[in-house]
Scaffold this active site. Sequence first.
Site, PDB file in Angstrom:
ATOM      1  N   CYS A 247      19.053 -16.385 -34.095  1.00  0.00           N
ATOM      2  CA  CYS A 247      18.981 -16.171 -32.651  1.00  0.00           C
ATOM      3  C   CYS A 247      17.899 -15.150 -32.340  1.00  0.00           C
ATOM      4  O   CYS A 247      17.593 -14.275 -33.155  1.00  0.00           O
ATOM      5  CB  CYS A 247      20.335 -15.686 -32.118  1.00  0.00           C
ATOM      6  SG  CYS A 247      20.433 -15.680 -30.308  1.00  0.00           S
TER       7      CYS A 247
ATOM      8  N   CYS B  25      23.240 -10.082 -28.714  1.00  0.00           N
ATOM      9  CA  CYS B  25      24.399  -9.783 -27.872  1.00  0.00           C
ATOM     10  C   CYS B  25      25.431  -8.989 -28.676  1.00  0.00           C
ATOM     11  O   CYS B  25      25.819  -9.403 -29.771  1.00  0.00           O
ATOM     12  CB  CYS B  25      25.016 -11.069 -27.351  1.00  0.00           C
ATOM     13  SG  CYS B  25      23.858 -12.057 -26.370  1.00  0.00           S
TER      14      CYS B  25
ATOM     15  N   CYS C 268      28.618 -10.916 -29.912  1.00  0.00           N
ATOM     16  CA  CYS C 268      28.443 -12.253 -30.490  1.00  0.00           C
ATOM     17  C   CYS C 268      29.454 -12.504 -31.605  1.00  0.00           C
ATOM     18  O   CYS C 268      29.621 -11.679 -32.507  1.00  0.00           O
ATOM     19  CB  CYS C 268      27.028 -12.411 -31.033  1.00  0.00           C
ATOM     20  SG  CYS C 268      26.716 -14.031 -31.774  1.00  0.00           S
TER      21      CYS C 268
END
Length: 320
Positions: free
Chosen positions: A38, A42, A45
């Site tokens: 990714c 985040c 996550c």
Amino acid sequence: MLVNLIQVLLGLYLCYQVFLIIYRHVPVSVNYHFTRRCNKACGFCFHTATTSHIEDLPRQKAALRLLAEAGMRKINFAGGEPFLYPKVLGAMIDYCKTDLHLESVSIVTNGSLVKESFLRQHAGKLDILAVSCDSFDEPTNIAIGRGSGDQVQKLYQIAEWCRQYGVAFKLNTVVNKLNVGEDMNAHMAALRPFRWKCFQVLIVRGENDSETGTLRNGHKFTISDEEFDAFCERHRGQACLVPEPNRLMAKSYLILDEYLRFLDRTGKQPSRPILEVGVESALESVYWDEDAFVERGGLYEWTKPEGGQDGCGGGEKLDW
């Protein structure tokens, strides 16, 4: 009369799908996380980049065919960030529609790498594009680890592309400590997603449950059930809202990982790869809460809506 007949037939069809899922354990809807890589970070996550593995396209197609033969009707491509591999993603989308004739093909993305040219090329084979956006305040997005200062602007651009190319636009929001007090009603009225999934931030063992043993520590983002309910109550006027508390989310998703294995939703070892043992054997070796899948609304009208996609109603179009 015709409308009523269609509604009855649709109801009977959904009842049949429920029967297949619960009593015959058919993988009607599968989330294929074909990469863990990714371009965002985040903080909560729960499917982190613990490996950079990705299968060759022929093996992925072979696995998709096995799933279709086992009863899969909907495929959702996720990650990681699937648009890190746009050629592979596009090839799988086309294959699922053209060769496997699946009812629904969807993607979940953070939106940062979505290009108009991709939608122009693959819109005819793509039913749903879901974009993850947790806040309409860019500093909050940046604090979460998802934003880079332009996520809201890009979100509106993607929504417009979806309308232009006939792809159903869906929005995913993780309700967490940083956004739980936010009022998103005006943006929902402007964006008009056909479906807005609001997830209560979830802790998954081995993924986001530790400060030292995992890549993420989601505990700093967690909220109470009451706080989540208050957020949903604030937005209950949005017809497209689909709340998903932890009790429904934790074990109700059937996930195929980057090694073509089903993940066990109780934290045990994943199955063997479906290309080695077959779909039925792999599915029998893991736990998937089919009842919770049905309860959370996992079965819905997931083909492209006819005559428009609006789910949250009208509203003034904001200038972004």
